[in-house]
Design a protein around this motif. Structure first.
Motif, PDB file in Angstrom:
ATOM      1  N   PRO A 120     -10.213   8.299 -12.921  1.00 43.21           N
ATOM      2  CA  PRO A 120      -9.298   7.152 -13.054  1.00 43.21           C
ATOM      3  C   PRO A 120      -8.521   6.922 -11.762  1.00 43.21           C
ATOM      4  CG  PRO A 120      -8.575   9.004 -14.408  1.00 43.21           C
ATOM      5  CD  PRO A 120      -9.872   9.403 -13.792  1.00 43.21           C
ATOM      6  N   ASP A 121      -8.305   5.652 -11.448  1.00 40.39           N
ATOM      7  CA  ASP A 121      -7.533   5.275 -10.259  1.00 40.39           C
ATOM      8  C   ASP A 121      -6.068   5.608 -10.519  1.00 40.39           C
ATOM      9  OD1 ASP A 121      -6.446   4.146  -8.004  1.00 40.39           O
ATOM     10  OD2 ASP A 121      -7.342   2.183  -8.297  1.00 40.39           O
ATOM     11  N   LYS A 122      -5.467   6.365  -9.616  1.00 43.67           N
ATOM     12  CA  LYS A 122      -4.080   6.786  -9.796  1.00 43.67           C
ATOM     13  C   LYS A 122      -3.075   5.718  -9.360  1.00 43.67           C
ATOM     14  CE  LYS A 122      -5.328  11.580  -9.115  1.00 43.67           C
ATOM     15  NZ  LYS A 122      -6.563  11.646  -8.373  1.00 43.67           N
ATOM     16  N   HIS A 123      -3.568   4.635  -8.736  1.00 41.26           N
ATOM     17  CA  HIS A 123      -2.669   3.590  -8.262  1.00 41.26           C
ATOM     18  C   HIS A 123      -2.159   2.766  -9.438  1.00 41.26           C
ATOM     19  CE1 HIS A 123      -3.917   4.751  -4.296  1.00 41.26           C
ATOM     20  NE2 HIS A 123      -5.168   4.575  -4.647  1.00 41.26           N
ATOM     21  N   ARG A 124      -0.946   2.247  -9.318  1.00 37.64           N
ATOM     22  CA  ARG A 124      -0.324   1.471 -10.392  1.00 37.64           C
ATOM     23  C   ARG A 124      -0.646  -0.007 -10.250  1.00 37.64           C
ATOM     24  NH1 ARG A 124       5.361   2.874  -8.991  1.00 37.64           N
ATOM     25  NH2 ARG A 124       4.841   4.861  -8.108  1.00 37.64           N
ATOM     26  N   GLY A 125      -1.602  -0.479 -10.995  1.00 39.18           N
ATOM     27  CA  GLY A 125      -1.868  -1.909 -11.025  1.00 39.18           C
ATOM     28  C   GLY A 125      -2.525  -2.433  -9.758  1.00 39.18           C
ATOM     29  N   PHE A 126      -3.082  -3.602  -9.884  1.00 39.39           N
ATOM     30  CA  PHE A 126      -3.786  -4.245  -8.786  1.00 39.39           C
ATOM     31  C   PHE A 126      -2.819  -5.127  -8.013  1.00 39.39           C
ATOM     32  CE2 PHE A 126      -6.446  -7.946  -7.421  1.00 39.39           C
ATOM     33  CZ  PHE A 126      -7.136  -7.282  -6.431  1.00 39.39           C
ATOM     34  N   ARG A 127      -2.677  -4.859  -6.726  1.00 40.01           N
ATOM     35  CA  ARG A 127      -1.822  -5.667  -5.843  1.00 40.01           C
ATOM     36  C   ARG A 127      -2.671  -6.115  -4.664  1.00 40.01           C
ATOM     37  NH1 ARG A 127       3.906  -3.134  -4.913  1.00 40.01           N
ATOM     38  NH2 ARG A 127       4.117  -5.169  -3.974  1.00 40.01           N
ATOM     39  N   PRO A 128      -3.263  -7.314  -4.748  1.00 40.08           N
ATOM     40  CA  PRO A 128      -4.189  -7.746  -3.694  1.00 40.08           C
ATOM     41  C   PRO A 128      -3.501  -7.909  -2.342  1.00 40.08           C
ATOM     42  CG  PRO A 128      -3.721  -9.554  -5.195  1.00 40.08           C
ATOM     43  CD  PRO A 128      -3.063  -8.339  -5.765  1.00 40.08           C
ATOM     44  N   HIS A 129      -4.098  -7.301  -1.325  1.00 39.23           N
ATOM     45  CA  HIS A 129      -3.552  -7.361   0.030  1.00 39.23           C
ATOM     46  C   HIS A 129      -4.601  -6.862   1.025  1.00 39.23           C
ATOM     47  CE1 HIS A 129      -2.993  -3.156  -1.064  1.00 39.23           C
ATOM     48  NE2 HIS A 129      -3.018  -2.886   0.225  1.00 39.23           N
ATOM     49  N   LEU A 130      -4.350  -7.136   2.292  1.00 45.99           N
ATOM     50  CA  LEU A 130      -5.127  -6.567   3.401  1.00 45.99           C
ATOM     51  C   LEU A 130      -4.185  -5.657   4.172  1.00 45.99           C
ATOM     52  CD1 LEU A 130      -6.923  -9.583   5.133  1.00 45.99           C
ATOM     53  CD2 LEU A 130      -7.955  -7.864   3.706  1.00 45.99           C
ATOM     54  N   THR A 131      -4.521  -4.401   4.310  1.00 43.88           N
ATOM     55  CA  THR A 131      -3.688  -3.502   5.098  1.00 43.88           C
ATOM     56  C   THR A 131      -3.880  -3.825   6.575  1.00 43.88           C
ATOM     57  OG1 THR A 131      -3.812  -1.781   3.425  1.00 43.88           O
ATOM     58  CG2 THR A 131      -3.212  -1.087   5.660  1.00 43.88           C
ATOM     59  N   LEU A 132      -2.767  -4.048   7.266  1.00 43.04           N
ATOM     60  CA  LEU A 132      -2.793  -4.377   8.693  1.00 43.04           C
ATOM     61  C   LEU A 132      -2.451  -3.174   9.568  1.00 43.04           C
ATOM     62  CD1 LEU A 132      -0.859  -7.774   8.597  1.00 43.04           C
ATOM     63  CD2 LEU A 132      -3.340  -7.416   8.656  1.00 43.04           C
ATOM     64  N   ALA A 133      -1.494  -2.352   9.103  1.00 41.47           N
ATOM     65  CA  ALA A 133      -1.034  -1.218   9.912  1.00 41.47           C
ATOM     66  C   ALA A 133      -0.474  -0.144   8.997  1.00 41.47           C
ATOM     67  CB  ALA A 133       0.036  -1.664  10.909  1.00 41.47           C
ATOM     68  N   ARG A 134      -0.504   1.091   9.495  1.00 39.95           N
ATOM     69  CA  ARG A 134       0.033   2.245   8.765  1.00 39.95           C
ATOM     70  C   ARG A 134       0.931   3.058   9.696  1.00 39.95           C
ATOM     71  NH1 ARG A 134      -2.480   3.246   4.058  1.00 39.95           N
ATOM     72  NH2 ARG A 134      -4.528   2.335   3.703  1.00 39.95           N
TER      73      ARG A 134
END
Length: 187
Positions: A120-134
């Motif tokens: 199971p995916d441990k992330h909370r809910g789907f939040r659509p985005h493109l990661t640009l930087a970390r």
């Protein structure tokens, strides 16, 4: 193998985004900017799966993709995780357009993974985005978010989903790389 299901924006959409954020990158050397070939919209993170699970997963993902229409999307605005950007570890670009269709597609690919036996995916809910930087350490990116929030890209059509394998870097190994294992066309 470590897998996820993703949408990949077309080159024109990435060109627009890259042109807009390029002048700001030098001002933020503490951020690790994501290489263009790694930019995607994660629909479902599947985690580590074995070959047997992969065999069960492939037809389920194919059916999931076949049930969904192509999506009209655009990239616009920016944000940060977590919260308002005061202690950010991730800077992202927003996804707009047919967000309901995108959420349904993500739910279908997640269900396909669950039925195939992926963890199971441990992330909370789907939040659509493109990661640009970390950033490894929390950074106050609010001064960066202000000028980038004006970004609004042209609409594009998401026509396919990709099953992607992550090749994580290790000691004395090449940097992170993604390999598209399979692609399915949306209706």
């Amino acid at each position: 193998m470590r897998l996820f299901v993703a949408l990949v924006p077309p080159p024109e959409a990435l060109d627009e985004l890259e042109e807009f954020i390029a002048p700001h990158k030098a001002e933020w050397p503490g951020l690790r900017w994501i290489r263009r070939e790694l930019i995607h919209v994660t629909l479902t993170f599947l985690g580590e799966i074995d070959d047997r699970t992969l065999e069960k997963l492939l037809p389920r993902l194919e059916r999931a993709a076949a049930r969904h229409d192509r999506l009209s999307l655009s990239l616009a605005g920016v944000g940060a995780f977590p919260g308002n950007g005061a202690h950010a570890r991730v800077v992202w670009a927003g996804i707009y357009g047919d967000r309901r269709g995108l959420a349904r597609l993500a739910a279908s690919t997640t269900a396909a993974g669950r039925r195939a036996g992926t963890p199971p995916d441990k992330h909370r809910g789907f939040r659509p985005h493109l990661t640009l930087a970390r950033s490894r350490n929390p950074v106050d990116v609010r001064p960066l978010l202000e000028p980038l929030s004006a970004f609004a890209g042209a609409p594009w059509t998401a026509a396919s989903v990709h099953l992607v394998r992550s090749h994580l870097p290790g000691k004395d190994q090449p940097p992170l790389a993604y390999e598209s294992l399979k692609t399915w066309t949306l209706r």
